[in-house]
Design a protein around this motif. Structure first.
Motif, PDB file in Angstrom:
ATOM      1  N   LEU A  22       5.318   3.644   2.344  1.00 51.44           N
ATOM      2  CA  LEU A  22       5.191   2.430   1.547  1.00 51.44           C
ATOM      3  C   LEU A  22       5.029   1.279   2.536  1.00 51.44           C
ATOM      4  O   LEU A  22       5.904   1.045   3.380  1.00 51.44           O
ATOM      5  CB  LEU A  22       6.429   2.252   0.680  1.00 51.44           C
ATOM      6  CG  LEU A  22       6.365   1.279  -0.498  1.00 51.44           C
ATOM      7  CD1 LEU A  22       5.263   1.695  -1.475  1.00 51.44           C
ATOM      8  CD2 LEU A  22       7.705   1.222  -1.206  1.00 51.44           C
ATOM      9  N   ILE A  23       3.918   0.558   2.441  1.00 52.88           N
ATOM     10  CA  ILE A  23       3.487  -0.336   3.520  1.00 52.88           C
ATOM     11  C   ILE A  23       3.383  -1.774   3.026  1.00 52.88           C
ATOM     12  O   ILE A  23       2.739  -2.052   1.999  1.00 52.88           O
ATOM     13  CB  ILE A  23       2.116   0.119   4.062  1.00 52.88           C
ATOM     14  CG1 ILE A  23       2.186   1.580   4.529  1.00 52.88           C
ATOM     15  CG2 ILE A  23       1.638  -0.790   5.189  1.00 52.88           C
ATOM     16  CD1 ILE A  23       0.844   2.264   4.578  1.00 52.88           C
ATOM     17  N   LYS A  25       0.854  -1.180   0.000  1.00 46.07           N
ATOM     18  CA  LYS A  25       0.000   0.000   0.000  1.00 46.07           C
ATOM     19  C   LYS A  25       0.892   1.231   0.000  1.00 46.07           C
ATOM     20  O   LYS A  25       2.053   1.171   0.407  1.00 46.07           O
ATOM     21  CB  LYS A  25      -0.897   0.022   1.247  1.00 46.07           C
ATOM     22  CG  LYS A  25      -1.873  -1.128   1.349  1.00 46.07           C
ATOM     23  CD  LYS A  25      -2.645  -1.068   2.670  1.00 46.07           C
ATOM     24  CE  LYS A  25      -3.570  -2.256   2.824  1.00 46.07           C
ATOM     25  NZ  LYS A  25      -4.236  -2.253   4.161  1.00 46.07           N
ATOM     26  N   ILE A  26       0.323   2.347  -0.437  1.00 45.34           N
ATOM     27  CA  ILE A  26       1.057   3.603  -0.414  1.00 45.34           C
ATOM     28  C   ILE A  26       0.170   4.695   0.158  1.00 45.34           C
ATOM     29  O   ILE A  26      -1.048   4.714  -0.080  1.00 45.34           O
ATOM     30  CB  ILE A  26       1.578   3.984  -1.824  1.00 45.34           C
ATOM     31  CG1 ILE A  26       2.607   5.109  -1.733  1.00 45.34           C
ATOM     32  CG2 ILE A  26       0.418   4.361  -2.760  1.00 45.34           C
ATOM     33  CD1 ILE A  26       3.372   5.312  -3.025  1.00 45.34           C
ATOM     34  N   ASN A  28       2.079  -7.810   4.933  1.00 43.35           N
ATOM     35  CA  ASN A  28       2.559  -9.183   5.066  1.00 43.35           C
ATOM     36  C   ASN A  28       3.845  -9.260   5.884  1.00 43.35           C
ATOM     37  O   ASN A  28       4.060 -10.212   6.643  1.00 43.35           O
ATOM     38  CB  ASN A  28       2.810  -9.798   3.685  1.00 43.35           C
ATOM     39  CG  ASN A  28       1.541  -9.946   2.879  1.00 43.35           C
ATOM     40  OD1 ASN A  28       0.453 -10.094   3.431  1.00 43.35           O
ATOM     41  ND2 ASN A  28       1.667  -9.897   1.556  1.00 43.35           N
ATOM     42  N   GLN A  29       4.706  -8.266   5.721  1.00 39.73           N
ATOM     43  CA  GLN A  29       5.985  -8.268   6.414  1.00 39.73           C
ATOM     44  C   GLN A  29       5.982  -7.386   7.668  1.00 39.73           C
ATOM     45  O   GLN A  29       7.000  -7.291   8.350  1.00 39.73           O
ATOM     46  CB  GLN A  29       7.098  -7.792   5.471  1.00 39.73           C
ATOM     47  CG  GLN A  29       7.258  -8.655   4.238  1.00 39.73           C
ATOM     48  CD  GLN A  29       8.313  -8.108   3.293  1.00 39.73           C
ATOM     49  OE1 GLN A  29       9.473  -8.497   3.336  1.00 39.73           O
ATOM     50  NE2 GLN A  29       7.914  -7.176   2.430  1.00 39.73           N
ATOM     51  N   ASP A  30       4.829  -6.751   7.918  1.00 41.19           N
ATOM     52  CA  ASP A  30       4.689  -5.872   9.067  1.00 41.19           C
ATOM     53  C   ASP A  30       5.789  -4.811   9.092  1.00 41.19           C
ATOM     54  O   ASP A  30       6.460  -4.590  10.105  1.00 41.19           O
ATOM     55  CB  ASP A  30       4.706  -6.671  10.375  1.00 41.19           C
ATOM     56  CG  ASP A  30       4.333  -5.811  11.587  1.00 41.19           C
ATOM     57  OD1 ASP A  30       3.581  -4.828  11.407  1.00 41.19           O
ATOM     58  OD2 ASP A  30       4.813  -6.112  12.695  1.00 41.19           O
ATOM     59  N   VAL A  31       5.974  -4.151   7.953  1.00 41.98           N
ATOM     60  CA  VAL A  31       7.003  -3.116   7.855  1.00 41.98           C
ATOM     61  C   VAL A  31       6.481  -1.964   7.001  1.00 41.98           C
ATOM     62  O   VAL A  31       5.726  -2.165   6.045  1.00 41.98           O
ATOM     63  CB  VAL A  31       8.314  -3.687   7.266  1.00 41.98           C
ATOM     64  CG1 VAL A  31       8.127  -4.118   5.818  1.00 41.98           C
ATOM     65  CG2 VAL A  31       9.451  -2.691   7.393  1.00 41.98           C
ATOM     66  N   THR A  32       6.872  -0.754   7.373  1.00 40.56           N
ATOM     67  CA  THR A  32       6.514   0.452   6.633  1.00 40.56           C
ATOM     68  C   THR A  32       7.779   1.256   6.369  1.00 40.56           C
ATOM     69  O   THR A  32       8.582   1.496   7.280  1.00 40.56           O
ATOM     70  CB  THR A  32       5.524   1.321   7.420  1.00 40.56           C
ATOM     71  OG1 THR A  32       4.295   0.606   7.574  1.00 40.56           O
ATOM     72  CG2 THR A  32       5.240   2.635   6.703  1.00 40.56           C
ATOM     73  N   LEU A  33       7.959   1.651   5.129  1.00 46.61           N
ATOM     74  CA  LEU A  33       9.060   2.525   4.746  1.00 46.61           C
ATOM     75  C   LEU A  33       8.539   3.952   4.715  1.00 46.61           C
ATOM     76  O   LEU A  33       7.566   4.247   4.016  1.00 46.61           O
ATOM     77  CB  LEU A  33       9.598   2.122   3.378  1.00 46.61           C
ATOM     78  CG  LEU A  33      10.807   2.905   2.862  1.00 46.61           C
ATOM     79  CD1 LEU A  33      12.044   2.605   3.706  1.00 46.61           C
ATOM     80  CD2 LEU A  33      11.074   2.564   1.396  1.00 46.61           C
TER      81      LEU A  33
END
Length: 315
Positions: free
Chosen positions: A245-246, A192-193, A249-254
């Motif tokens: 930037l989300i 997602k963005i 699935n990996q539970d990470v957000t940039l």
């Protein structure tokens, strides 16, 4: 020391590796190839993510035509025909984008930058590079362009550009960074963005701005089968705005944070390449074709300095 800076060969190129030893957070810079960041790795919990996509070998990096991670100065994006008017005079830049008969992405790409400083402190390490721009074709101005990259112990990576007019005439400038971001080995359709904008730039058939219209998306938006190649006016509160930037699935957000306000990064370009394995998120200090339309264009007086910062971190 918590940080270290190493110098090594990358083919015939030279690269500098700046690393925080406890986490493995690191970035790699190649001065003689436009001062670009070739690699940026940041940790989230137990996973070290390589968040930049760049060509993987010295030859492919030198031959890259997609501007991966390049620094765009003193202009970004396209200038049709390479022509612009500044203070009543017309100038003609070299046209390096034959598909659109345009000048594109500035005058410092793949130039040989010089190392001016490297610093290691307890809570951060940084490296600074510079390039003297003078009497280029179509740009007869004198500007000392510097880039400072900093990695902090808390995992924040900062890119700060600094431009000083060393000539006797005012100089038009804009700056942009052209990174392609990725999150592990996932494809774009899994992400997602969240874009900090309420207004999207409208383009003509030559991809030149002709106006703006409301941007209908708000909050995290799935990128599944969504194609973006758009410029945005950035909405901001305070002195910054962030694009997210989300990966659920990996539970990470940039988080890509850009400094905003007068003369800062008030514009943004987002592009999803056909490979669907990365997203270009490009903070800009001015709109596309700003050398002609003036939207966000900075005019640097003799002796004056302009600077701004972009930050990248994982959450």
């Amino acid at each position: 020391m918590h940080f270290e800076i190493q110098k090594q060969h990358f083919g015939e190129l030279t690269e500098y590796i700046i690393q925080e030893n406890a986490t493995g957070n690191r970035f790699v810079v190649i001065p003689e190839l436009g001062g670009i960041v070739r690699q940026l790795s940041l940790r989230k919990d137990n996973t070290l993510f390589s968040v930049l996509k760049t060509p993987g070998t010295p030859d492919t990096l030198q031959g890259d035509t997609q501007s991966a991670s390049e620094l765009l100065f003193p202009f970004a994006s396209r200038i049709p025909g390479g022509r612009y008017n500044f203070l009543g005079k017309e100038y003609i830049l070299a046209r390096n984008d034959p598909s659109h008969d345009s000048a594109i992405h500035g005058l410092v790409r793949k130039k040989d930058f010089h190392l001016t400083e490297q610093v290691i402190n307890e809570d951060h390490a940084c490296i600074e590079l510079h390039y003297n721009l003078h009497d280029a074709e179509g740009y007869p101005f004198q500007v000392n362009f510097s880039i400072r990259y900093t990695l902090y112990a808390n995992g924040l990576f900062n890119l700060t550009y600094i431009a000083k007019n060393t000539g006797t005439e005012p100089a038009p400038i804009m700056f942009g960074w052209h990174p392609y971001f990725r999150l592990g080995n996932e494809m774009t359709d899994a992400w997602k963005i969240d874009i900090p904008s309420e207004e999207i730039v409208t383009f003509d058939s030559d991809m030149m701005p002709v106006g703006r219209e409301p941007f209908p998306l708000s909050g995290p938006t799935p990128l599944f089968k969504k194609v973006l190649d758009n410029a945005f006016h950035v909405k901001h509160t305070g002195n910054n705005a962030s694009t997210y930037l989300i990966s659920d699935n990996q539970d990470v957000t940039l988080q890509i944070e850009q400094e905003t306000g007068e003369g800062k990064f008030n514009h943004l370009v987002i592009y999803t390449p056909p490979e669907r394995d990365c997203v270009a998120i490009e903070p800009l200090t001015a709109n596309v074709n700003a050398f002609n339309n003036g939207e966000g264009l900075n005019v640097l007086a003799p002796g004056s300095i302009m600077q701004g910062t972009i930050g990248v971190r994982l959450r």
